[in-house]
Design a protein around this motif. Structure first.
Motif, PDB file in Angstrom:
ATOM      1  N   ILE A 199     -19.502  13.598 -10.850  1.00 27.65           N
ATOM      2  CA  ILE A 199     -19.135  14.952 -11.919  1.00 27.65           C
ATOM      3  C   ILE A 199     -18.211  14.760 -12.875  1.00 27.65           C
ATOM      4  O   ILE A 199     -17.853  15.470 -13.604  1.00 27.65           O
ATOM      5  N   ARG A 200     -16.939  13.864 -12.760  1.00 27.16           N
ATOM      6  CA  ARG A 200     -16.113  14.125 -13.615  1.00 27.16           C
ATOM      7  C   ARG A 200     -16.642  14.108 -14.910  1.00 27.16           C
ATOM      8  O   ARG A 200     -16.137  14.305 -15.571  1.00 27.16           O
ATOM      9  N   ARG A 201     -18.177  12.641 -15.191  1.00 31.42           N
ATOM     10  CA  ARG A 201     -18.281  12.681 -16.588  1.00 31.42           C
ATOM     11  C   ARG A 201     -18.530  13.455 -17.123  1.00 31.42           C
ATOM     12  O   ARG A 201     -19.123  13.970 -18.037  1.00 31.42           O
ATOM     13  N   THR A 202     -19.547  14.792 -16.292  1.00 27.88           N
ATOM     14  CA  THR A 202     -20.467  15.564 -16.307  1.00 27.88           C
ATOM     15  C   THR A 202     -18.885  17.364 -17.290  1.00 27.88           C
ATOM     16  O   THR A 202     -19.424  17.693 -17.538  1.00 27.88           O
ATOM     17  N   ARG A 203     -18.538  17.280 -16.752  1.00 27.42           N
ATOM     18  CA  ARG A 203     -16.827  17.611 -16.468  1.00 27.42           C
ATOM     19  C   ARG A 203     -16.709  17.878 -17.887  1.00 27.42           C
ATOM     20  O   ARG A 203     -16.471  18.825 -18.321  1.00 27.42           O
ATOM     21  N   VAL A 241     -22.205   8.120 -21.969  1.00 19.49           N
ATOM     22  CA  VAL A 241     -23.280   7.621 -22.389  1.00 19.49           C
ATOM     23  C   VAL A 241     -23.045   6.126 -22.170  1.00 19.49           C
ATOM     24  O   VAL A 241     -22.849   5.583 -22.742  1.00 19.49           O
ATOM     25  N   ASN A 242     -23.450   5.176 -21.157  1.00 14.95           N
ATOM     26  CA  ASN A 242     -23.218   3.936 -21.047  1.00 14.95           C
ATOM     27  C   ASN A 242     -24.323   2.715 -20.405  1.00 14.95           C
ATOM     28  O   ASN A 242     -25.112   3.230 -19.942  1.00 14.95           O
ATOM     29  N   VAL A 270     -33.436   3.008 -17.145  1.00 13.55           N
ATOM     30  CA  VAL A 270     -33.361   4.182 -17.293  1.00 13.55           C
ATOM     31  C   VAL A 270     -32.626   4.835 -15.579  1.00 13.55           C
ATOM     32  O   VAL A 270     -33.531   4.288 -14.730  1.00 13.55           O
ATOM     33  N   GLY A 271     -31.392   4.763 -15.114  1.00 14.63           N
ATOM     34  CA  GLY A 271     -30.722   5.018 -13.724  1.00 14.63           C
ATOM     35  C   GLY A 271     -31.010   6.054 -13.164  1.00 14.63           C
ATOM     36  O   GLY A 271     -31.445   7.163 -13.897  1.00 14.63           O
ATOM     37  N   ARG A 320     -31.418  12.563 -15.701  1.00 17.88           N
ATOM     38  CA  ARG A 320     -31.474  13.540 -15.691  1.00 17.88           C
ATOM     39  C   ARG A 320     -30.642  14.431 -16.766  1.00 17.88           C
ATOM     40  O   ARG A 320     -30.589  15.647 -17.575  1.00 17.88           O
ATOM     41  N   ARG A 321     -29.404  13.687 -17.125  1.00 16.14           N
ATOM     42  CA  ARG A 321     -28.490  14.126 -17.960  1.00 16.14           C
ATOM     43  C   ARG A 321     -29.190  13.587 -19.625  1.00 16.14           C
ATOM     44  O   ARG A 321     -29.377  13.147 -19.535  1.00 16.14           O
ATOM     45  N   PRO A 322     -29.026  15.480 -19.924  1.00 20.74           N
ATOM     46  CA  PRO A 322     -29.022  15.397 -21.354  1.00 20.74           C
ATOM     47  C   PRO A 322     -29.138  14.641 -22.429  1.00 20.74           C
ATOM     48  O   PRO A 322     -29.950  13.976 -23.225  1.00 20.74           O
TER      49      PRO A 322
END
Length: 318
Positions: free
Chosen positions: A94-98, A103-104, A287-288, A293-295
């Motif tokens: 959540i923190r990463r998307t906000r 990309v790790n 891909v994890g 789902r993350r663009p």
């Protein structure tokens, strides 16, 4: 302890006391748990007491100088660890998307040095709003733990997940710098001539090292007992490439990682294309499941696929 009524025990457990319980159980110390969680020792004690009252059992055996898990505490601990781990993973996502898009990428050191990093400037130029974090370890990571979004691995088909995509196959060939050939310590026209040259060897205990070894290549090319003038043992591929580029001997080059050196004539194959040897190992994109789902992860994965297609085309042309 005071026994709570049935309705109290049916309430969901609070996360705070559960985290205090995990810390005390791991550290076997109320004081150390308090320091780790930035709480007072009395606050930790109250949280543990609250949890014991909610569950209706004793979780720790408290001695004068030590703390031990009770039987019920030992039963609760694995579930508590799993629940907190899943919770922390979700919070990280959540923190990463906000925040900034990151990309790790997990990969191995030589692939990062020789293939990935030299190309990444092009991706970052096109996607200036995406940060890339590369973790290069020669060990596999669990993509379900949320720490890595995708992995670029070197493995055989049986050892990668079913949804892994092969980027390109392995291909090996002896290689040296061109100026090494201008003044070699001895002729280098056929495999038998390697007996008078230094050979850079993969010094790696993993199963894949067998297929990267000079011994396998020499056996296939009719020289199973050949011993070189000396061995140069190196445990990373990029070290071997550096040794070849600086004229220290002959490397059994992994062509997917050095084909651009061949294109630029920084390395040459003394025995030509006929000396090339394949392997059951290859290079894979995984891909994890939670990151797919993350663009930004999709964009980076698509870029890796494009670069892999270029590598396959270039390998066919060198």
């Amino acid at each position: 302890m005071n026994q709570p009524g049935p309705s109290t025990r049916q309430r969901p457990l609070s996360v705070g006391p559960l985290r205090a319980f995990e810390a005390v159980a791991r550290l076997l110390s109320f004081r150390a748990a308090a320091e780790e969680l930035s709480l007072t020792q009395s606050a930790i004690s109250r949280q543990i007491q609250s949890l014991e009252e909610e569950i209706g059992c004793t979780l720790f055996l408290r001695g004068t100088r030590k703390v031990e898990l009770s039987g019920d505490g030992a039963t609760l601990l694995p579930t508590a660890v799993a629940v907190l781990s899943k919770l922390d993973q979700a919070v990280r996502q959540i923190r990463r998307t906000r925040g900034r898009r990151v990309v790790n990428v997990s990969t191995f050191a030589s692939f990062a040095s020789l293939w990935l990093i030299p190309r990444m400037e092009a991706f970052q130029r096109e996607h200036a709003d995406i940060d890339i974090r590369v973790s290069a370890y020669d060990r596999k990571v669990d993509l379900e733990d949320g720490e890595s979004d995708l992995a670029l691995r070197y493995d055989d088909r049986a050892s990668v997940p079913a949804d892994a995509e092969q980027l390109f196959e392995e291909l090996l060939s002896p290689a040296v710098s061109p100026w090494y050939l201008q003044n070699p310590p001895a002729p280098l026209k056929q495999p038998a001539d390697l007996a008078r040259h230094a050979l850079a060897e993969e010094d790696d205990p993993r199963p894949s090292a067998e297929y990267l070894s000079w011994r396998r290549w020499l056996t296939v090319h009719g020289e199973p007992d050949l011993q070189p003038r000396r061995w140069l043992y190196l445990n990373f591929t990029y070290q071997q490439v550096q040794a070849a580029l600086t004229g220290q001997g002959v490397v059994l080059a992994r062509l997917p990682l050095v084909h651009e050196h061949l294109q630029r004539s920084e390395l040459v194959e003394p025995f030509g294309k006929a000396s090339r040897l394949g392997s059951p190992f290859g290079y894979w994109l995984i891909v994890g499941p939670n990151a797919a789902r993350r663009p930004e992860v999709q964009q980076f994965a698509d870029w890796v696929r494009e670069q892999a297609a270029l590598t396959r085309a270039q390998l066919a042309g060198v």
